[in-house]
Design a protein around this motif. Structure first.
Motif, PDB file in Angstrom:
ATOM      1  N   UNK A 164     -53.663   0.740  33.703  1.00  0.00           N
ATOM      2  CA  UNK A 164     -53.740  -0.120  32.514  1.00  0.00           C
ATOM      3  C   UNK A 164     -53.038   0.537  31.325  1.00  0.00           C
ATOM      4  N   UNK A 165     -53.295   1.823  31.112  1.00  0.00           N
ATOM      5  CA  UNK A 165     -52.655   2.564  30.009  1.00  0.00           C
ATOM      6  C   UNK A 165     -51.133   2.511  30.128  1.00  0.00           C
ATOM      7  N   UNK A 166     -50.637   2.779  31.342  1.00  0.00           N
ATOM      8  CA  UNK A 166     -49.184   2.794  31.598  1.00  0.00           C
ATOM      9  C   UNK A 166     -48.583   1.419  31.338  1.00  0.00           C
ATOM     10  N   UNK A 167     -49.261   0.379  31.809  1.00  0.00           N
ATOM     11  CA  UNK A 167     -48.776  -0.999  31.654  1.00  0.00           C
ATOM     12  C   UNK A 167     -48.663  -1.373  30.185  1.00  0.00           C
ATOM     13  N   UNK A 168     -49.685  -1.036  29.396  1.00  0.00           N
ATOM     14  CA  UNK A 168     -49.685  -1.399  27.977  1.00  0.00           C
ATOM     15  C   UNK A 168     -48.697  -0.543  27.181  1.00  0.00           C
ATOM     16  N   UNK A 169     -48.657   0.752  27.482  1.00  0.00           N
ATOM     17  CA  UNK A 169     -47.767   1.669  26.762  1.00  0.00           C
ATOM     18  C   UNK A 169     -46.296   1.313  26.970  1.00  0.00           C
ATOM     19  N   UNK A 170     -45.945   0.880  28.204  1.00  0.00           N
ATOM     20  CA  UNK A 170     -44.536   0.627  28.535  1.00  0.00           C
ATOM     21  C   UNK A 170     -44.176  -0.855  28.549  1.00  0.00           C
ATOM     22  N   UNK A 171     -45.060  -1.692  28.008  1.00  0.00           N
ATOM     23  CA  UNK A 171     -44.816  -3.144  27.925  1.00  0.00           C
ATOM     24  C   UNK A 171     -44.348  -3.712  29.265  1.00  0.00           C
ATOM     25  N   UNK A 172     -45.123  -3.404  30.299  1.00  0.00           N
ATOM     26  CA  UNK A 172     -44.768  -3.831  31.656  1.00  0.00           C
ATOM     27  C   UNK A 172     -44.915  -5.346  31.786  1.00  0.00           C
TER      28      UNK A 172
END
Length: 423
Positions: free
Chosen positions: A55-63
């Motif tokens: 979830x963190x990665x998705x939000x941080x990198x605008x996936x």
């Protein structure tokens, strides 16, 4: 689009390789990835089941899109995690929800699904430690060889095929009483043995429409002539030469169509790949198993034969517009040969430097068990590299794969020299 792939094997490298060719792919991330994906995407060192980190990665990198490679996170509900999270609910996930992922997560669930929807499969019964004696009695009614399957996920090692009745009983006891495969063998499915030649059919569905992808055949055993222990797969060929139009029509009408319709009937939302493991008995297809993702190493021969922009295809799945896609398949054969670590599928060492990549010609090298250490590519798993080639037939393609695998080197490298021997 910013795209995240979950996984670290050859399958994920092949998917990344294909997505990277799309003009619609802006930034590509793979978690955790391997040395191969590192050359075309940004690897992120997190586990595929660590949903909070994902979830963190998705939000941080605008996936904008998540593609799930392996079965574990699907069976554990990664798609549901997105749907139940206000911040993630609008980000499409390629891979089924948890309920539908039980097609792979539970052999018993899959068998009941097949029976319910009249999909041809081997006769079977399920047993737990509470009715172990009944399991012995059922084995006595069957003819050898005896097929025992751990109900849950056992990393591809939960299926035993045994010729001796007493050994089959011992193994059943070991699976149920002694938890030979841990929680995976709390329930064991025993089924009749079907004699024939195996193949795999891959289907991509958006929950309504579906596309049948190229057929493939993989080689599971470590030894030549299909001998020795089972592995995750030692090589693969696509298309399968013995699948004529009549046989493919039977697969479509008896297996593919009722599978997709069955998912709808049973209210099992499904956006992703269905791997159908089949056996051709005489001229008829029977289902051995379902997987809820692409197989490996079959992905390394199926994905390279798809001509379409894969980002467009996945967008169509997400928007439930897959019927609008005209799937274009390369007419050539693709083959892959897997280089594995010495000792695999038993104990093996990691950290062996791999050399020879710069000498490869006319083949694609997909990384499976590799990582970068001190600026060098080293082994990091049992199955290390898949060497994929195109040809006008499987013999021509295999010749290229073998010529190139000989140029790759690491300590105790091993590979089967007879892929396609039974064709």
């Amino acid at each position: 689009m910013n795209i995240l792939i979950l996984g670290s094997g050859g399958r994920e490298h092949a998917i990344a390789w294909k997505l990277n060719q799309s003009s619609k792919c802006k930034n590509l991330f793979v978690a955790p990835g391997n040395a191969g994906t590192a050359s075309i995407a940004q690897n992120i060192p997190i586990g595929v089941n660590d949903f909070e980190k994902i979830e963190e990665v998705v939000l941080k990198n605008a996936i904008d899109l998540v593609v799930v490679g392996p079965e574990d996170p699907l069976v554990n509900g990664v798609h549901d995690y997105f749907l139940n999270n206000d911040k993630l609910v609008n980000i499409p996930v390629i891979g089924p929800q948890k309920a539908a992922a039980q097609l792979e997560g539970s052999k018993e669930f899959a068998k009941e699904f097949m029976v319910r929807h009249n999909i041809p499969t081997a006769a079977y019964e399920s047993f737990t430690v509470d009715n172990l004696e009944d399991g012995y009695s059922f084995l006595e009614k069957l003819k050898a060889p005896y097929v025992l399957k751990a109900d849950g996920l056992a990393a591809g090692k939960g299926v035993l095929i045994l010729n001796d009745l007493e050994e089959a009983k011992q193994e059943l006891r070991a699976m149920l009483q002694d938890a030979k495969f841990g929680k995976a063998s709390t329930t064991v499915v025993i089924e009749e043995f079907l004699s024939g030649i195996e193949l795999s059919v891959f289907v991509l569905t958006d929950g309504e429409g579906y596309k049948v992808l190229p057929t493939a055949k993989d080689y599971k055993r470590i030894g030549e002539g299909d001998t020795g222990l089972n592995t995750g797969g030692m090589g693969a060929i696509s298309p399968v030469p013995f699948t004529n139009a009549d046989f493919m029509n039977k697969i479509h009408e008896r297996v593919v169509k009722p599978t997709v319709e069955g998912l709808k009937t049973d209210s099992l939302p499904y956006k992703g790949f269905i791997f159908i493991g089949l056996i051709k008995v005489g001229d008829d297809p029977f289902v051995i198993e379902y997987n809820v993702r692409l197989g490996d190493p079959e992905t390394e021969v199926v994905i390279p034969r798809i001509k379409n922009d894969l980002v467009e295809v996945f967008q169509a799945v997400a928007e439930q517009k897959l019927d609008s896609i005209d799937l274009q398949i390369d007419e050539r054969t693709a083959t892959t040969v897997m280089a594995v670590s010495g000792g695999y599928p038993g104990a093996y060492e990691k950290g062996k430097e791999i050399t020879g990549f710069e000498t490869i010609e006319d083949s694609i090298v997909f990384h499976a068990g590799t990582k970068i250490e001190n600026d060098k590519v080293v082994t990091n798993g049992g199955r290390v590299l898949a060497v994929t080639s195109y040809g006008n037939d499987f013999k021509e393609a295999l010749k290229k794969s073998y010529e190139n695998i000989e140029k790759l080197h690491f300590d105790r490298i091993n590979y089967r020299k007879d892929i396609g021997f039974d064709l």
